[in-house]
Design an enzyme around this catalytic site. Structure first.
Site, short mmCIF file in Angstrom:
data_model
loop_
_atom_site.label_atom_id
_atom_site.label_comp_id
_atom_site.label_asym_id
_atom_site.label_seq_id
_atom_site.Cartn_x
_atom_site.Cartn_y
_atom_site.Cartn_z
N GLY A 10 47.27 46.33 44.96
CA GLY A 10 45.94 46.95 44.89
C GLY A 10 45.88 48.10 45.88
N ASP A 127 41.87 43.20 52.15
CA ASP A 127 41.55 41.79 52.43
C ASP A 127 41.83 41.38 53.88
OD1 ASP A 127 40.95 41.69 49.78
OD2 ASP A 127 42.68 40.48 49.18
N ARG A 162 12.92 38.43 46.41
CA ARG A 162 14.04 37.86 45.66
C ARG A 162 15.19 37.47 46.59
NH1 ARG A 162 14.48 42.82 41.44
NH2 ARG A 162 13.23 41.94 39.76
N GLY A 170 38.08 39.34 48.23
CA GLY A 170 38.67 38.35 49.14
C GLY A 170 39.02 37.13 48.31
N ARG A 171 40.29 37.11 47.89
CA ARG A 171 40.77 36.04 47.02
C ARG A 171 40.96 34.73 47.77
NH1 ARG A 171 44.17 37.99 42.80
NH2 ARG A 171 45.02 39.94 43.53
N ARG A 265 19.16 37.73 42.14
CA ARG A 265 19.93 38.77 41.46
C ARG A 265 21.31 38.89 42.12
NH1 ARG A 265 16.20 38.63 38.46
NH2 ARG A 265 14.98 40.34 37.59
N ARG A 274 37.28 49.48 47.28
CA ARG A 274 38.64 49.99 47.47
C ARG A 274 38.74 51.50 47.30
NH1 ARG A 274 42.22 45.90 44.25
NH2 ARG A 274 42.75 47.76 43.06
O1 F6P Z 1 44.41 42.33 47.10
C1 F6P Z 1 43.39 43.24 47.17
C2 F6P Z 1 42.34 42.97 46.11
O2 F6P Z 1 41.40 44.01 46.22
C3 F6P Z 1 41.68 41.59 46.18
O3 F6P Z 1 40.65 41.51 47.12
C4 F6P Z 1 41.20 41.43 44.76
O4 F6P Z 1 41.07 40.07 44.42
C5 F6P Z 1 42.27 42.08 43.96
O5 F6P Z 1 42.89 43.03 44.80
C6 F6P Z 1 41.79 42.75 42.69
O6 F6P Z 1 42.90 43.21 42.02
P1 F6P Z 1 42.87 44.17 40.74
O7 F6P Z 1 42.45 45.53 41.20
O8 F6P Z 1 44.27 44.15 40.26
O9 F6P Z 1 41.88 43.58 39.79
#
Ligand code: F6P
Length: 341
Positions: A10, A127, A162, A170-171, A265, A274
């Site tokens: 990414g 991340d 609301r 953040g995976r 919401r 990004r």
């Molecule tokens: O690893 C960076 C990241 O931005 C993660 O936070 C996110 O889950 C992932 O990349 C998203 O990836 P893509 O752009 O391939 O959907």
């Protein structure tokens, strides 16, 4: 000496600052020549490259993205992948390769190093979850983007009484959620490291309303309730086997409305985090990583990676960076809990 450069995984703000620093120092101080591989590991795998020199890096410091392109191509998953990369580097006359990436890209760099290839790594990811470095560039920019969004959501949440739920990236690690939530004064922060109790989240929300304010919930895309979600996700994965996340904020929106009777919401910030120009912190960190990476190449420190340790840039073994994910420690999360509700 001819040096190959690639950016994988990414993208994130600051990649161009690294490339610029590598090329500027490499050309003027070491007399290096460069080749830019396109789209991460796809470049050396398929022989796709661009000319890279001082002219190509002029004016790119403030630009987001990467002039080299990026992808999640994984040579280890391809038949004879490592051998094809080796042959391409030899055909291009490359004496050393700088791989700029996160855990996946650097995992491949480590495998290539173990196979005898001359590789140096530079850590990047919004991340901030790479071990062996205090911070990765891209993180500060993402946190600032999320904080600004939270600031804006506070005012509209209050006007309409609301709950506003902000989903950030953040995976496996909740660094962006934690830092942007603290900086933006969120009332609840949910991270992948700590499964959340939905009842407790709803209590915080009701408490906030009783104070005449509208609550903001910041949730990392990888966060989940205790016991998991009732429905499994659709299971789309990338070349490294990571599932595509997203959706927890909309799930929370429905649950919170049903349980509290308050309007809710969801806002999913997604790839906005990004994109665009890097902050000053990320430009400086990325530049310093680039300067030290090209020095490491010229000094033959193969299998190493640049890392920020307090305020110094050091070289650490690539293996250290990919061995373990850097997650949010529980005590840090407990500090943030003081502001919940
Ligand atoms: O690893 C960076 C990241 O931005 C993660 O936070 C996110 O889950 C992932 O990349 C998203 O990836 P893509 O752009 O391939 O959907």
């Amino acid at each position: 000496m001819k040096v190959g450069v690639l950016t994988g995984g990414g993208d994130c703000p600051g990649l161009n600052a690294v490339i610029r620093a590598v090329v500027r120092r490499g050309s003027t101080e070491y007399g290096n020549e460069f080749i830019g591989y396109r789209d991460g590991w796809r470049g050396p795998l398929e022989g796709s490259s661009i000319e890279l020199g001082v002219d190509q890096v002029r004016g790119i410091l403030p630009r987001g993205g990467t002039i080299l392109g990026s992808s999640r191509t994984n040579p280890i998953g391809e038949e004879g992948g490592i051998e094809r990369v080796r042959q391409q580097l030899a055909a291009d006359g490359v004496d050393g390769l700088i791989a700029i990436g996160g855990e996946d890209t650097l995992g491949v760099a480590q495998a290539l190093f173990e196979a005898g290839l001359p590789v140096v790594g530079v850590p990047k990811t919004i991340d901030n979850d790479l071990g062996a470095t205090d911070y990765t560039f891209g993180f500060d920019t993402a946190v600032n983007i999320a904080m600004e969004a939270i600031d804006r959501l506070h005012t509209t949440a209050e006007s309409h009484h609301r709950v506003l739920i902000v989903e950030v990236m953040g995976r496996h690690a909740g660094w962006i959620a934690l830092h942007s939530g603290l900086a933006g004064g969120a009332n609840v922060i949910l991270i992948p490291e700590q499964d959340f109790d939905l009842e407790a989240v709803c209590r915080h929300i009701e408490n906030r309303f009783s104070d005449q304010f509208a609550p903001i919930v910041v949730v990392a895309e990888g966060a989940k309730p205790i016991g998991g979600f009732p429905k499994a996700d659709e299971g789309k994965t990338d070349a490294f086997g990571h599932s595509r996340l997203g959706g927890v904020a909309h799930w929370l929106e429905a649950e919170i409305e049903e349980r509290t009777g308050k309007e809710a919401r969801a806002t999913v910030l997604g790839h906005v985090q990004r994109g665009g120009t890097p902050t000053a912190f990320d430009r400086v960190l990325a530049t310093r990583f680039g300067l030290h990476a090209i020095a490491a190449v010229n000094e033959g420190h193969w299998g190493s990676m640049t890392a920020l340790k307090a305020t110094s840039i050091e070289l650490v073994p690539l293996s250290e960076a990919v061995d373990e994910l850097k997650t949010v420690p529980e005590e840090l999360y407990r500090e943030a809990e003081v502001f919940f509700g």
